[in-house]
Design a protein around this motif. Structure first.
Motif, PDB file in Angstrom:
ATOM      1  N   ALA A  19      -6.420  -8.658   5.467  1.00 21.99           N
ATOM      2  CA  ALA A  19      -6.293  -7.549   5.521  1.00 21.99           C
ATOM      3  C   ALA A  19      -7.268  -6.780   6.557  1.00 21.99           C
ATOM      4  CB  ALA A  19      -6.642  -6.722   3.929  1.00 21.99           C
ATOM      5  N   LYS A  60       1.134  -5.510   9.178  1.00 17.26           N
ATOM      6  CA  LYS A  60       1.744  -4.035   8.826  1.00 17.26           C
ATOM      7  C   LYS A  60       2.990  -3.899   8.116  1.00 17.26           C
ATOM      8  CE  LYS A  60      -1.063  -1.112  11.822  1.00 17.26           C
ATOM      9  NZ  LYS A  60      -0.960  -0.076  12.812  1.00 17.26           N
ATOM     10  N   SER A 113      -5.074   7.181   5.063  1.00 13.25           N
ATOM     11  CA  SER A 113      -5.598   5.615   5.298  1.00 13.25           C
ATOM     12  C   SER A 113      -4.348   4.915   6.001  1.00 13.25           C
ATOM     13  CB  SER A 113      -5.978   5.058   4.020  1.00 13.25           C
ATOM     14  OG  SER A 113      -5.114   4.606   3.332  1.00 13.25           O
ATOM     15  N   GLN A 157      -8.022  -2.797   6.559  1.00 16.69           N
ATOM     16  CA  GLN A 157      -7.713  -2.562   5.241  1.00 16.69           C
ATOM     17  C   GLN A 157      -8.531  -3.339   4.401  1.00 16.69           C
ATOM     18  OE1 GLN A 157      -5.920   0.149   4.111  1.00 16.69           O
ATOM     19  NE2 GLN A 157      -4.964   0.643   6.040  1.00 16.69           N
ATOM     20  N   GLU A 158      -8.888  -3.007   2.969  1.00 16.95           N
ATOM     21  CA  GLU A 158      -9.490  -3.838   2.112  1.00 16.95           C
ATOM     22  C   GLU A 158      -8.665  -4.702   1.538  1.00 16.95           C
ATOM     23  OE1 GLU A 158     -11.593  -1.466  -0.792  1.00 16.95           O
ATOM     24  OE2 GLU A 158     -12.972  -0.376   0.822  1.00 16.95           O
ATOM     25  N   LEU A 172       1.047  -1.210  -0.091  1.00 18.90           N
ATOM     26  CA  LEU A 172       0.018   0.060  -0.069  1.00 18.90           C
ATOM     27  C   LEU A 172       0.960   1.146   0.132  1.00 18.90           C
ATOM     28  CD1 LEU A 172      -2.901  -0.733   2.332  1.00 18.90           C
ATOM     29  CD2 LEU A 172      -2.898  -1.238   0.103  1.00 18.90           C
TER      30      LEU A 172
END
Length: 405
Positions: A95, A386, A403, A100-101, A54
């Motif tokens: 996720a 993470k 985000s 998170q998605e 991400l």
């Protein structure tokens, strides 16, 4: 003779990120590469892909490249399954554990480069030199000189080498290199599976190396990275497609049913490289020019993207303070910053490789118990997730978004 503030050598993912990330500096930038301008990939999936975190997606979005990619060719994965062959041990990451998605994205390298190239073409501060091999590169404190094979000549106050593992810039700058051979080769190919992948990235550790199935946009297609000790890799490459399919299905514990090759197989040797010096006055290196690591965690491209974003951040800060952006002492903070993050990753990859190497009974039992234990510790799993997503460590500003938490 053309004069530039910065010359970026290499127009791959890292080189183009480097150039585009310098926009705020107001500097005049050249990007030089021996290859032709890239086109967006069409048809079947390309062989070389990257697993983007991400943090890397945030960088590409900030540079305008993510938005112009064909979104239908981007494969988001929302969970990851890791296990050991002939073992009860496994660990699953999701996720949702970090709100998170998705955990990340599998994207063709060509798609990333083509989108970055398009943004660079539209940037008035960048001049692109494609199909322009370098005939001569001279680096000095007084300035840098570049002569191309078509006899064009350029000068630049700062040369940035983003020219890969066999970097010309690193060689000319005489930066010392530490390296070791993993004594493995990675086999890459695209595979059709009988069972849909369900947007899950999977990796199995075998006694002779890890095998990863990375989900592509088609539910029945995956990109594989099969890292094997050299003798086994040679044997696998010599197999017919039918025999390779059988071997692959067995090695993967039949997790996705029968596997079928739908592309060529390519192989490349795996080596760890780490440049002990990344800087001198007027020259810097980033990405694979500075380091290469084992692909078992898919972090190579992400490390390079963050290198480029961090160096650009340092340069922009120096320009804003009216300081010389080419001086060694002014660029030192970047080197300390990214060396620290890189060494952490190198140590982690070497640790994983050594941990899962071999099949000795006591060692296997110990790691299986450890893997199972971690799978039932939510706090530990969250920290690992993470880290894998690029949400920990000291991140460049371009890699952050609202985000990230």
């Amino acid at each position: 003779m053309q004069t530039f503030d910065v010359a970026v050598i290499g127009a791959g993912i890292v080189g183009l990120v480097q150039a585009l990330a310098l926009k705020a500096s107001g500097l005049k930038v050249a990007v030089i590469d021996s290859q032709a301008a890239p086109n967006k990939p069409l048809g079947d999936a390309q062989l070389r892909v990257s697993a983007l975190t991400l943090a890397s997606q945030n960088v590409l979005t900030a540079l305008g490249a993510w938005q112009v990619m064909d979104q239908q060719r981007i494969a988001a994965y929302n969970s990851m399954l890791v296990w050991e062959q002939d073992s009860f041990a496994k660990i699953e990451f999701d996720a949702t554990q970090v709100t998170q998605e998705q955990l990340g994205y599998i994207v063709e390298n060509q798609a990333i480069v083509a989108s970055l190239w398009l943004q660079a073409q539209q940037a008035d501060f960048i001049e692109l030199f494609s199909e322009c091999p370098i005939q001569h590169l001279a680096l000095s404190d007084q300035g840098n000189f570049i002569r191309l094979t078509d006899e064009r000549m350029l000068t630049a106050r700062l040369v940035i080498g983003a020219d890969g593992a066999n970097s010309m810039v690193r060689t000319v700058a005489n930066f010392p290199l530490t390296f070791w051979d993993y004594e493995q080769h990675a086999i890459v190919a695209n595979i059709k599976t009988a069972v849909p992948h369900g947007n899950v990235a999977r990796q199995i550790f075998t006694a002779s190396g890890p095998l990863a199935f990375l989900p592509l946009w088609d539910q029945h297609h995956c990109s594989i990275v099969w890292s094997q000790d050299e003798p086994q890799a040679s044997q696998l490459m010599a197999l017919s497609a039918v025999e390779f399919n059988k071997a692959l299905t067995v090695a993967f514990d039949g997790q996705l049913g029968v596997c079928e090759l739908v592309s060529e197989r390519h192989t490349y040797p795996l080596k760890m490289r780490y440049a002990r010096q990344w800087l001198n006055t007027g020259v810097a290196i980033v990405g694979d020019a500075a380091h290469t690591i084992h692909p078992l965690a898919g972090q190579g491209a992400n490390l390079g993207i963050l290198d480029a974003a961090a160096l650009a951040e340092q340069i922009c800060s120096l320009v804003a303070q009216d300081k010389d952006f080419s001086l060694l002492r002014n660029l030192r903070p970047f080197e300390r910053w990214r060396k620290t993050e890189t060494l952490k990753m190198i140590a982690a990859m070497e640790g994983f490789k050594r941990l899962f190497a071999g099949n000795a009974g006591a060692k296997k039992m110990l790691r299986d118990l450890g893997l199972s234990a971690v799978n039932h510790l939510p706090v530990s799993k969250k920290a690992i997730v993470k880290h894998a997503m690029g949400l920990t460590g000291e991140l460049p500003l371009l890699a952050k978004s609202s985000s990230l938490s």
